[in-house]
Design an enzyme around this catalytic site. Sequence first.
Site, PDB file in Angstrom:
ATOM      1  N   PRO A  85      46.915  32.525  45.560  1.00  0.00           N
ATOM      2  CA  PRO A  85      45.719  31.822  46.048  1.00  0.00           C
ATOM      3  C   PRO A  85      44.449  32.634  45.807  1.00  0.00           C
ATOM      4  O   PRO A  85      44.418  33.832  46.076  1.00  0.00           O
ATOM      5  CB  PRO A  85      45.984  31.664  47.547  1.00  0.00           C
ATOM      6  CG  PRO A  85      47.418  31.990  47.754  1.00  0.00           C
ATOM      7  CD  PRO A  85      47.847  32.865  46.621  1.00  0.00           C
ATOM      8  N   GLU A  86      43.440  31.986  45.264  1.00  0.00           N
ATOM      9  CA  GLU A  86      42.132  32.609  45.059  1.00  0.00           C
ATOM     10  C   GLU A  86      41.129  31.903  45.986  1.00  0.00           C
ATOM     11  O   GLU A  86      41.526  31.135  46.856  1.00  0.00           O
ATOM     12  CB  GLU A  86      41.724  32.492  43.580  1.00  0.00           C
ATOM     13  CG  GLU A  86      42.732  33.146  42.639  1.00  0.00           C
ATOM     14  CD  GLU A  86      42.330  33.046  41.153  1.00  0.00           C
ATOM     15  OE1 GLU A  86      41.138  32.932  40.860  1.00  0.00           O
ATOM     16  OE2 GLU A  86      43.241  33.078  40.312  1.00  0.00           O
TER      17      GLU A  86
ATOM     18  N   LYS B 265      39.194  36.416  49.457  1.00  0.00           N
ATOM     19  CA  LYS B 265      40.481  35.740  49.647  1.00  0.00           C
ATOM     20  C   LYS B 265      41.034  35.931  51.061  1.00  0.00           C
ATOM     21  O   LYS B 265      42.169  35.568  51.328  1.00  0.00           O
ATOM     22  CB  LYS B 265      41.501  36.273  48.627  1.00  0.00           C
ATOM     23  CG  LYS B 265      41.070  36.106  47.168  1.00  0.00           C
ATOM     24  CD  LYS B 265      42.104  36.720  46.235  1.00  0.00           C
ATOM     25  CE  LYS B 265      41.539  36.918  44.840  1.00  0.00           C
ATOM     26  NZ  LYS B 265      42.473  37.652  43.974  1.00  0.00           N
TER      27      LYS B 265
ATOM     28  N   ARG C 143      46.896  41.769  32.546  1.00  0.00           N
ATOM     29  CA  ARG C 143      47.057  40.364  32.944  1.00  0.00           C
ATOM     30  C   ARG C 143      46.938  39.445  31.746  1.00  0.00           C
ATOM     31  O   ARG C 143      46.107  39.663  30.856  1.00  0.00           O
ATOM     32  CB  ARG C 143      45.980  39.974  33.980  1.00  0.00           C
ATOM     33  CG  ARG C 143      45.944  40.848  35.219  1.00  0.00           C
ATOM     34  CD  ARG C 143      47.219  40.779  36.046  1.00  0.00           C
ATOM     35  NE  ARG C 143      47.499  39.432  36.508  1.00  0.00           N
ATOM     36  CZ  ARG C 143      47.034  38.909  37.645  1.00  0.00           C
ATOM     37  NH1 ARG C 143      46.289  39.632  38.443  1.00  0.00           N
ATOM     38  NH2 ARG C 143      47.341  37.670  37.993  1.00  0.00           N
TER      39      ARG C 143
END
Length: 280
Positions: free
Chosen positions: A2-3, A59, A270
């Site tokens: 979740p961002e 966040k 990433r």
Amino acid sequence: MPELPEVETIRRDLVGPLVGHSVSHLEVRDPRLVAPRGAALLERSLCGQKWQAIERKGKYLDVLLADGSHLIFHLRMTGQLVLRSWKAAQQGGILEKPLGSPYRMLLQFDHGFSLAFFDQRRFGEVFYLRPGRPWPGEKALGPDALNGLSREDFIARLKSKTTRVKPLLMDQHFLAGIGNIYAQEALFRAGIRPTRRAHRLTRSEADRLYDALHVTLLGAIKHRGSTSRNYRDALGHRGSAQDLHAVYRKGGQPCLRCGTTLRAIRLGGRGTVYCPVCQH
Ligand SMILES: [Zn+2]
């Protein structure tokens, strides 16, 4: 993971049902989340304290309690906060079944609602701060990507960094709330390659990036977040912002704008996808 848009969606789901109410019972099932002695202490601290506000910092979800203390959640990889209420379930809409794994913690409220914290990978965090206690992470946290930064400040901060722009956007000390999904999507929208050095961006590129971040985040909030794997809103439903994604996890597919094959690279460890034609 979740961002900002996912955490903001959950925050908005929780405000109406929970603000103005207080926890009457706390059950901690996972001793890794709160140690057994800590759980009893936490229950004593929380019970009877009205939830005055639910805010978001990057966040993190930050619950302000009536006595000035805070209850703070970070969902990390797979955390889910799900509201449950028998009454509401009968009226439709609120999920009653756990999502695959048992909850790590359950907060029961004085008005029949409960809030369950599910977390398959168990990296999520919950912590409690007594009134007046500074939040350990707060100083390290950069300004909020949506509410915390003016255009001029954003551009000045970019200019001061020689690192590559995509990992910089994801650095929570630089800007709080952006992760791997929205960094890639905002850079595509702004027409900027993820590998560019931040201080080398022109004024108009930095302007475009500021706008692109806001449009991307607000669009994702409007669509209740991106569900690529685990994310669920506080009602247990999937978001639909993944339907808006132009590049995230789309390496090898044609660019929506120009048809060129999207390129997938590793950047700062990433996965990163961009269009070699649309992004300069
Ligand atoms: Zn393109």
